[in-house]
Design an enzyme around this catalytic site. Structure first.
Site: not given
Length: 172
Positions: A129, A132
C-alpha cells in the site's frame, strides 16, 4: 537469535540468497534487535506464513508481540481500504470517512508510537500500500529514524516476504 537458525534450516537450497539475507537483514540491522525482529514479525504476518510468525514471536516479549500484531492487523485492513478508495477514482467516495474501527492507533498496541509506526510500515511494505508506506515512512523520518534504519526495515520486510514464499513453495 536461535529462531533464525531454525528458519534458515527450513529454507531450501534454491533460495540460498534468501537464507543468507536473513542474518544480514535481521541480525545485523541498524535497528535495535527487538525492533528488527518486530519488523520481521509484522512482515511475516502480512505474508501470511504461520511458521515464520511463530518463529519471530519467540524472539519477542509478549508486549512486543501484541504491539506488532496489532499494527500488522490494522495494516491488513488499511492496506486494502486506502488503495481501494484510490482505485475507484470516485471523488465522492474519497470524501467519505472509512467508518472502520481503528482505536488501536491511539493506544499503539501497548508499545511506543514510533515502534508501532515501524511495524505498521513493515506490514504495509509487504501489503504494497503506497499510501500507508508513505505515511508511516514520513512519520518515522520525522520521529528521528535514519534513512539507514528505514532502509533496513524495507530490507527485512523484503527478505521475510521472500522467505515466506520459499517456505510456502516447500509446503511449510
Amino acid at each position: 537469535m536461535q529462531f533464525l537458525t531454525t528458519i534458515k534450516n527450513e529454507i531450501p537450497d534454491w533460495a540460498k540468497d534468501i537464507r543468507l539475507n536473513l542474518d544480514g537483514t535481521i541480525a545485523r540491522s541498524s535497528l535495535k534487535p527487538a525492533d528488527a525482529v518486530g519488523v520481521a514479525l509484522a512482515a511475516a504476518y502480512a505474508a501470511k506464513n504461520p511458521f515464520l510468525i511463530e518463529q519471530f514471536k519467540s524472539g519477542l516479549s509478549p508486549e512486543d508481540v501484541n504491539g506488532v500484531l496489532t499494527a500488522a492487523a490494522l495494516m491488513g485492513m488499511n492496506n486494502i481500504w486506502y488503495p481501494y478508495v484510490e482505485m475507484t477514482d470516485d471523488s465522492q467516495l474519497k470524501t467519505l470517512p472509512p467508518l472502520l474501527r481503528m482505536n488501536a492507533y491511539s493506544s499503539h498496541g501497548g508499545i511506543e508510537q514510533e515502534r508501532f509506526e515501524l511495524f505498521a510500515l513493515a506490514a504495509s511494505i509487504v501489503g504494497k500500500c503506497h499510501f500507508c508506506v508513505k505515511s508511516h515512512f514520513d512519520n518515522l523520518k520525522k520521529a528521528g529514524f535514519t534513512i539507514e534504519q528505514l532502509r533496513d526495515a524495507g530490507r527485512i520486510a523484503a527478505v521475510v516476504n521472500a522467505a515466506a514464499l520459499a517456505l510456502t513453495a516447500e509446503g511449510k
